[in-house]
Design a protein around this motif. Sequence first.
Motif, mmCIF file in Angstrom:
data_model
loop_
_atom_site.group_PDB
_atom_site.id
_atom_site.type_symbol
_atom_site.label_atom_id
_atom_site.label_comp_id
_atom_site.label_asym_id
_atom_site.label_seq_id
_atom_site.Cartn_x
_atom_site.Cartn_y
_atom_site.Cartn_z
ATOM 1 N N ARG A 112 0.966 -1.097 -0.079
ATOM 2 C CA ARG A 112 0.002 0.024 0.019
ATOM 3 C C ARG A 112 0.848 1.400 0.049
ATOM 4 N N VAL A 113 0.243 2.519 -0.211
ATOM 5 C CA VAL A 113 1.040 3.583 -0.280
ATOM 6 C C VAL A 113 1.801 4.028 0.952
ATOM 7 N N SER A 114 3.157 4.231 0.978
ATOM 8 C CA SER A 114 3.849 4.539 2.243
ATOM 9 C C SER A 114 4.472 5.929 2.308
ATOM 10 N N GLY A 115 4.562 6.427 0.838
ATOM 11 C CA GLY A 115 5.239 7.868 0.947
ATOM 12 C C GLY A 115 4.926 8.336 -0.465
ATOM 13 N N ALA A 116 5.421 9.776 -0.370
ATOM 14 C CA ALA A 116 5.320 10.506 -1.741
ATOM 15 C C ALA A 116 6.499 10.972 -2.049
ATOM 16 N N GLN A 117 6.695 11.145 -3.399
ATOM 17 C CA GLN A 117 8.104 12.066 -3.925
ATOM 18 C C GLN A 117 7.310 13.206 -4.436
ATOM 19 N N THR A 118 7.696 14.300 -3.869
ATOM 20 C CA THR A 118 7.493 15.880 -4.469
ATOM 21 C C THR A 118 8.697 16.455 -4.903
ATOM 22 N N SER A 119 8.357 17.405 -5.497
ATOM 23 C CA SER A 119 9.182 18.692 -5.945
ATOM 24 C C SER A 119 9.962 19.161 -4.713
ATOM 25 N N GLY A 120 9.216 18.989 -3.564
ATOM 26 C CA GLY A 120 9.749 19.518 -2.320
ATOM 27 C C GLY A 120 10.422 18.401 -1.325
ATOM 28 N N GLY A 121 10.510 17.488 -1.900
ATOM 29 C CA GLY A 121 10.902 16.175 -1.054
ATOM 30 C C GLY A 121 10.075 15.019 -0.824
ATOM 31 N N ALA A 122 10.369 14.059 0.061
ATOM 32 C CA ALA A 122 9.838 12.987 0.271
ATOM 33 C C ALA A 122 8.921 13.172 1.503
ATOM 34 N N ILE A 123 7.582 12.687 1.394
ATOM 35 C CA ILE A 123 6.628 12.790 2.678
ATOM 36 C C ILE A 123 6.104 11.405 2.999
ATOM 37 N N ASP A 124 6.111 11.189 4.245
ATOM 38 C CA ASP A 124 5.718 9.821 4.742
ATOM 39 C C ASP A 124 3.973 9.877 4.826
ATOM 40 N N CYS A 125 3.421 8.846 4.429
ATOM 41 C CA CYS A 125 1.878 8.910 4.497
ATOM 42 C C CYS A 125 1.664 7.679 4.353
ATOM 43 N N ASP A 126 0.203 7.181 4.925
ATOM 44 C CA ASP A 126 -0.352 6.013 4.552
ATOM 45 C C ASP A 126 -1.712 6.068 3.708
ATOM 46 N N ALA A 127 -1.849 7.307 3.330
ATOM 47 C CA ALA A 127 -3.190 7.373 2.353
ATOM 48 C C ALA A 127 -3.252 8.689 1.666
ATOM 49 N N VAL A 128 -3.175 8.672 0.669
ATOM 50 C CA VAL A 128 -3.373 9.942 -0.405
ATOM 51 C C VAL A 128 -4.401 10.138 -0.986
ATOM 52 N N GLY A 129 -4.904 11.556 -1.039
ATOM 53 C CA GLY A 129 -5.990 12.100 -1.778
ATOM 54 C C GLY A 129 -5.586 12.981 -3.050
ATOM 55 N N LEU A 130 -6.138 12.664 -4.222
ATOM 56 C CA LEU A 130 -5.792 13.337 -5.309
ATOM 57 C C LEU A 130 -6.800 14.492 -5.587
ATOM 58 N N CYS A 131 -6.660 15.624 -5.944
ATOM 59 C CA CYS A 131 -7.504 16.770 -5.748
ATOM 60 C C CYS A 131 -7.447 17.753 -6.907
ATOM 61 N N TYR A 132 -7.489 17.639 -8.284
ATOM 62 C CA TYR A 132 -6.996 18.201 -9.320
ATOM 63 C C TYR A 132 -8.410 18.763 -9.872
ATOM 64 N N GLY A 133 -9.605 18.375 -9.369
ATOM 65 C CA GLY A 133 -10.635 18.755 -10.210
ATOM 66 C C GLY A 133 -11.899 18.091 -10.293
ATOM 67 N N PHE A 134 -13.005 18.390 -10.943
ATOM 68 C CA PHE A 134 -13.994 17.430 -11.196
ATOM 69 C C PHE A 134 -14.662 17.634 -12.678
ATOM 70 N N VAL A 135 -15.149 16.367 -13.114
ATOM 71 C CA VAL A 135 -15.725 16.290 -14.335
ATOM 72 C C VAL A 135 -17.075 15.785 -14.251
ATOM 73 N N PRO A 136 -17.960 16.404 -14.960
ATOM 74 C CA PRO A 136 -19.430 15.933 -15.123
ATOM 75 C C PRO A 136 -19.578 14.623 -15.280
ATOM 76 N N GLN A 137 -20.728 14.101 -14.847
ATOM 77 C CA GLN A 137 -21.033 12.910 -15.329
ATOM 78 C C GLN A 137 -21.979 12.843 -16.302
ATOM 79 N N SER A 138 -21.336 12.398 -17.484
ATOM 80 C CA SER A 138 -21.898 12.630 -18.860
ATOM 81 C C SER A 138 -22.549 11.680 -19.635
ATOM 82 N N ALA A 139 -22.260 10.321 -19.248
ATOM 83 C CA ALA A 139 -22.528 9.108 -19.974
ATOM 84 C C ALA A 139 -24.117 9.152 -20.299
ATOM 85 N N LEU A 140 -24.703 9.580 -19.423
ATOM 86 C CA LEU A 140 -26.361 9.246 -19.801
ATOM 87 C C LEU A 140 -26.940 10.257 -20.801
ATOM 88 N N PRO A 141 -26.682 11.533 -20.831
ATOM 89 C CA PRO A 141 -27.031 12.635 -21.708
ATOM 90 C C PRO A 141 -26.466 12.280 -23.202
#
Length: 453
Positions: A238-267
């Motif tokens: 499982r995830v245990s860390g992240a490599q970033t432009s500012g160095g390594a960060i220890d973590c055991d969970a990550v949330g990615l938050c770059y924006g949202f997309v409409p649910q468009s399949a039905l229309p």
Amino acid sequence: MADRIECDVAIIGGGPAGQAAALALAGRGLSLVVIDEQPRPGGQILRQPPARIAVRGWLQERSYRPLKQLLERFQALDGVQWLGGHSVIGLQSGSIIALGPDGATTIAARHILIAAGCHDLAVPLPGWTLPGVYAAGGIQAFIKGQQLLVGKRVLLAGTHPLQLIIAAQIVAAGGSVAAVLFAQPRSAMIAALARHPAAALRRAPDLLATAGAVKTLARAGTPVHYGTSLEALTGTDRVSGAQTSGGAIDCDAVGLCYGFVPQSALPRMAGAQMAAAGPAGGWACKHDDFMRTTVPGLFAAGETTGVAGAAAAAAGGALAGIGIALDLGLISPDAAETAARQLRRDLAQHRAFAALLDDVADPTAYLPAPSADTIICRCEDVDQATIAAQLAHCQSANAIKLATRCGMGACQGRNCEPNLLRMIAAAGGPAQAGFTARFPARPVAIADLLPPQ
């Protein structure tokens, strides 16, 4: 097929847009059916806990109060058939196929409203398929619904300010946030705010709520970094860390938050005209002043028409309800215009604020760079190199799909399509309409579609 239901109006989605539409149509002698994947109404913004579970202090923040009042009014309605726990897998003019616990149900309706919401933009990067890596909205859903924490030390990373609110909610639920990382510099966010002064001023309370979240994180000792990009996620089982432009960060969970997309399949499945939704990607359903789509009898509201938040969804849903009543001859054109006037102004203002957020959170220049072996299509395990090898020969999303199976899996391209279209554009390909939306919109067993024996 399990059942058949006939009604005047079917509403797909029990969030603010669907609720507001039902309230606008209530008391007019109509048969209403509201369909939602969740067992209880509220949508993702008001993720209700299961009926048998009590969550102390459920969504007590001031910003949720108007939405909870809307939910209470909706739940008090008589004559609305609630189909919770049902996924719409097929849609055409006047007809819906919904999959529930007892199989598939066909719903015939004179008018249909799609208020299906949105989902997080999937962001491929090295290590993103490790257990413990989530869309930030998924982390928030666990907290809202049952006060569940996904890890002991959570890292949030992306470009969208919502990650500050989610981080504060994690802290309030007793969790620990390793850091909040914004890929863009703070100066870029301030410059974006300055480009939308009127919208920023009108929605000052929302901006202050974000400032309040920053104070909560400061009290908890949670660092918030700007101009720090996420490069890779590390771990074995499982995830245990992240490599970033500012160095390594220890973590055991990550949330990615770059924006949202409409649910468009039905229309798209129903043949409605769509438009590019915004910088995060995806497609928004086109509509007129009463939320009618280009398909007769089909309306759209909420994030299906472009991600603009719960208040915009409620305004659009109420407009759709008025439009449906008008088309059914239950209200005069003059009365409909009078009822719609303020709602249209409200919707325009909410969308202006959404444009501000799109500018502030624009991920286009800050998306992590996938490596050759980074999985782009998780359903079919198609990596970046496999797709890149086809870009010289395939100039459309459907062609790439046939050549690589990207988009053929259970999600039907919801996760991989925005990234694939970016890859096609970067390779100099033509503007794309995306994958052809096909039945079923969600995975379904063949037995559920067969007539009873």
